[in-house]
Design a protein around this motif. Structure first.
Motif, PDB file in Angstrom:
ATOM      1  N   MET A  92      -8.778  10.403   9.655  1.00  0.00           N
ATOM      2  CA  MET A  92      -8.782  10.644   8.214  1.00  0.00           C
ATOM      3  C   MET A  92      -9.096  12.111   7.972  1.00  0.00           C
ATOM      4  SD  MET A  92      -8.048   7.819   6.658  1.00  0.00           S
ATOM      5  CE  MET A  92      -8.641   8.140   5.003  1.00  0.00           C
ATOM      6  N   ASP A  93      -8.225  12.810   7.253  1.00  0.00           N
ATOM      7  CA  ASP A  93      -8.437  14.208   6.866  1.00  0.00           C
ATOM      8  C   ASP A  93      -8.688  15.114   8.079  1.00  0.00           C
ATOM      9  OD1 ASP A  93      -8.158  13.609   4.151  1.00  0.00           O
ATOM     10  OD2 ASP A  93     -10.255  12.997   4.021  1.00  0.00           O
ATOM     11  N   SER A  94      -8.058  14.804   9.199  1.00  0.00           N
ATOM     12  CA  SER A  94      -8.190  15.669  10.369  1.00  0.00           C
ATOM     13  C   SER A  94      -7.357  16.932  10.169  1.00  0.00           C
ATOM     14  CB  SER A  94      -7.717  14.922  11.622  1.00  0.00           C
ATOM     15  OG  SER A  94      -7.899  15.707  12.777  1.00  0.00           O
ATOM     16  N   ASN A  95      -7.748  18.014  10.830  1.00  0.00           N
ATOM     17  CA  ASN A  95      -6.981  19.248  10.674  1.00  0.00           C
ATOM     18  C   ASN A  95      -7.011  20.049  11.962  1.00  0.00           C
ATOM     19  OD1 ASN A  95      -9.268  21.283  10.609  1.00  0.00           O
ATOM     20  ND2 ASN A  95      -9.838  20.000   8.851  1.00  0.00           N
ATOM     21  N   TYR A  96      -6.238  21.098  12.024  1.00  0.00           N
ATOM     22  CA  TYR A  96      -6.213  21.981  13.186  1.00  0.00           C
ATOM     23  C   TYR A  96      -5.690  23.336  12.744  1.00  0.00           C
ATOM     24  CZ  TYR A  96      -1.143  21.440  13.268  1.00  0.00           C
ATOM     25  OH  TYR A  96       0.182  21.455  12.927  1.00  0.00           O
ATOM     26  N   SER A  97      -5.942  24.352  13.577  1.00  0.00           N
ATOM     27  CA  SER A  97      -5.372  25.675  13.337  1.00  0.00           C
ATOM     28  C   SER A  97      -5.383  26.440  14.648  1.00  0.00           C
ATOM     29  CB  SER A  97      -6.160  26.442  12.259  1.00  0.00           C
ATOM     30  OG  SER A  97      -7.510  26.589  12.649  1.00  0.00           O
ATOM     31  N   ASN A 149      -6.355  25.329   4.069  1.00  0.00           N
ATOM     32  CA  ASN A 149      -5.729  24.466   5.061  1.00  0.00           C
ATOM     33  C   ASN A 149      -6.025  23.016   4.697  1.00  0.00           C
ATOM     34  OD1 ASN A 149      -4.456  23.487   7.338  1.00  0.00           O
ATOM     35  ND2 ASN A 149      -6.133  23.966   8.733  1.00  0.00           N
ATOM     36  N   THR A 150      -5.284  22.501   3.715  1.00  0.00           N
ATOM     37  CA  THR A 150      -5.470  21.139   3.237  1.00  0.00           C
ATOM     38  C   THR A 150      -4.134  20.402   3.272  1.00  0.00           C
ATOM     39  OG1 THR A 150      -5.003  21.656   0.909  1.00  0.00           O
ATOM     40  CG2 THR A 150      -7.272  21.974   1.676  1.00  0.00           C
ATOM     41  N   SER A 151      -4.168  19.147   2.882  1.00  0.00           N
ATOM     42  CA  SER A 151      -2.933  18.363   2.872  1.00  0.00           C
ATOM     43  C   SER A 151      -1.982  18.808   1.767  1.00  0.00           C
ATOM     44  CB  SER A 151      -3.254  16.878   2.700  1.00  0.00           C
ATOM     45  OG  SER A 151      -3.960  16.666   1.486  1.00  0.00           O
ATOM     46  N   SER A 152      -2.484  19.574   0.784  1.00  0.00           N
ATOM     47  CA  SER A 152      -1.622  19.991  -0.326  1.00  0.00           C
ATOM     48  C   SER A 152      -1.195  21.461  -0.233  1.00  0.00           C
ATOM     49  CB  SER A 152      -2.321  19.755  -1.667  1.00  0.00           C
ATOM     50  OG  SER A 152      -3.567  20.423  -1.712  1.00  0.00           O
ATOM     51  N   THR A 185       1.292  37.418   3.360  1.00  0.00           N
ATOM     52  CA  THR A 185       0.713  36.114   3.059  1.00  0.00           C
ATOM     53  C   THR A 185       1.801  35.054   3.154  1.00  0.00           C
ATOM     54  OG1 THR A 185      -0.892  37.111   1.535  1.00  0.00           O
ATOM     55  CG2 THR A 185      -0.527  34.739   1.344  1.00  0.00           C
ATOM     56  N   GLY A 186       1.512  33.979   3.878  1.00  0.00           N
ATOM     57  CA  GLY A 186       2.436  32.853   3.983  1.00  0.00           C
ATOM     58  C   GLY A 186       1.799  31.613   3.397  1.00  0.00           C
ATOM     59  N   ILE A 187       2.527  30.927   2.518  1.00  0.00           N
ATOM     60  CA  ILE A 187       1.976  29.756   1.824  1.00  0.00           C
ATOM     61  C   ILE A 187       2.970  28.602   1.869  1.00  0.00           C
ATOM     62  CG2 ILE A 187       1.019  28.863  -0.340  1.00  0.00           C
ATOM     63  CD1 ILE A 187       0.649  31.815  -1.211  1.00  0.00           C
ATOM     64  N   ASN A 188       2.465  27.405   2.175  1.00  0.00           N
ATOM     65  CA  ASN A 188       3.228  26.174   1.983  1.00  0.00           C
ATOM     66  C   ASN A 188       2.538  25.346   0.911  1.00  0.00           C
ATOM     67  OD1 ASN A 188       5.418  26.348   3.792  1.00  0.00           O
ATOM     68  ND2 ASN A 188       4.098  25.797   5.509  1.00  0.00           N
ATOM     69  N   PHE A 189       3.244  25.092  -0.196  1.00  0.00           N
ATOM     70  CA  PHE A 189       2.791  24.163  -1.224  1.00  0.00           C
ATOM     71  C   PHE A 189       3.441  22.816  -0.922  1.00  0.00           C
ATOM     72  CE2 PHE A 189       2.631  28.326  -3.369  1.00  0.00           C
ATOM     73  CZ  PHE A 189       1.336  28.312  -3.876  1.00  0.00           C
ATOM     74  N   TRP A 190       2.655  21.850  -0.466  1.00  0.00           N
ATOM     75  CA  TRP A 190       3.217  20.556  -0.068  1.00  0.00           C
ATOM     76  C   TRP A 190       3.329  19.586  -1.240  1.00  0.00           C
ATOM     77  CZ3 TRP A 190       5.368  20.778   4.486  1.00  0.00           C
ATOM     78  CH2 TRP A 190       4.843  21.607   5.467  1.00  0.00           C
ATOM     79  N   ASP A 191       2.439  19.718  -2.225  1.00  0.00           N
ATOM     80  CA  ASP A 191       2.431  18.777  -3.350  1.00  0.00           C
ATOM     81  C   ASP A 191       3.662  18.993  -4.224  1.00  0.00           C
ATOM     82  OD1 ASP A 191       1.554  17.935  -6.267  1.00  0.00           O
ATOM     83  OD2 ASP A 191       0.176  16.943  -4.882  1.00  0.00           O
ATOM     84  N   GLU A 192       4.214  17.920  -4.735  1.00  0.00           N
ATOM     85  CA  GLU A 192       5.425  18.035  -5.563  1.00  0.00           C
ATOM     86  C   GLU A 192       5.175  18.832  -6.837  1.00  0.00           C
ATOM     87  OE1 GLU A 192       5.014  13.726  -7.902  1.00  0.00           O
ATOM     88  OE2 GLU A 192       6.694  14.108  -6.542  1.00  0.00           O
ATOM     89  N   ASN A 193       3.898  18.948  -7.235  1.00  0.00           N
ATOM     90  CA  ASN A 193       3.554  19.736  -8.423  1.00  0.00           C
ATOM     91  C   ASN A 193       3.051  21.131  -8.071  1.00  0.00           C
ATOM     92  OD1 ASN A 193       4.141  17.615 -10.292  1.00  0.00           O
ATOM     93  ND2 ASN A 193       2.205  16.649  -9.700  1.00  0.00           N
ATOM     94  N   GLY A 194       3.174  21.515  -6.788  1.00  0.00           N
ATOM     95  CA  GLY A 194       2.773  22.854  -6.378  1.00  0.00           C
ATOM     96  C   GLY A 194       1.274  23.016  -6.324  1.00  0.00           C
TER      97      GLY A 194
END
Length: 205
Positions: free
Chosen positions: A113-118, A144-147, A159-168
């Motif tokens: 649950m809510d695991s992460n890595y970098s 570094n979150t799921s969104s 700067t590099g960004i990924n917006f994963w949420d459909e609402n940004g």
């Protein structure tokens, strides 16, 4: 659940030096054939290393590859795999072969649950260069979150960004109203270059 960091083919004697936090590591080869890998009956366990800051794998024909782990409590797993089998068992190629591989990964456990890595991949870096980078890293993880995942590279001023949420979302003074990948770079003449893409290809309008 595992995150693969490396699956690198080694030389015929598997003599490529592997260093973790400055210590030379000798891994015992785990032998398997292609059929055992396919039906998951092979011993795929690895050796655990705790609180890893950096690692380096010497190359076969080049200086090698470095790995920097921004989180001080990172645990990695590694194994030396010696695999024998016919290429035709896993693809369209013919001929039997035995190959050595260094495999490195993060084990997140069962149903995490809510695991992460970098980690930062440093190709064509020597062991000394990798150690120096780990002592003075050029990147900052902004989020570094799921969104949202965002990183700033000081050496590139990028700067590099990924917006994963459909609402940004919003991070580092950048706001998007949809899922998107965004890259910004500050140039020497005070210009800001911006690139935006939609890897999901699901946005409308």
């Amino acid at each position: 659940v595992e995150t693969t960091i490396e699956n690198r083919k080694l030389d015929e004697t598997a003599s490529n030096a592997f260093v973790v936090n400055g210590e030379n590591v000798k891994l015992s080869a785990k032998e398997a054939n292609v059929k055992e890998l396919v039906d998951r009956s092979a011993d795929l366990s690895g050796t655990a290393f705790d609180n890893v800051t950096w690692a380096h794998l010497a190359g076969t024909k080049a200086v090698g590859t470095g790995y920097y782990f921004p989180s001080a409590n990172t645990q990695i797993q590694a194994r030396l795999a010696k695999t024998t089998g016919n290429w035709s068992d896993v693809g369209t190629f013919e001929g039997e072969s035995t190959q050595n591989y260094l495999e490195m990964w993060v084990d997140h456990g069962v149903n995490p649950m809510d695991s992460n890595y970098s980690y930062v991949l440093l190709p064509e870096k020597t062991e000394a260069e990798t150690k120096a980078y780990a002592e003075n890293p050029e990147i900052e993880i902004l989020e570094n979150t799921s969104s949202i995942q965002a990183v700033y590279d000081d050496s590139l001023k990028m700067t590099g960004i990924n917006f994963w949420d459909e609402n940004g979302g919003t991070v580092a003074d950048v706001t998007s109203d949809k899922a998107a990948s965004v890259i910004l770079q500050e140039t020497s003449d005070n210009t800001l270059k911006i690139a935006v893409s939609d890897p999901t290809m699901k946005n409308k309008g």
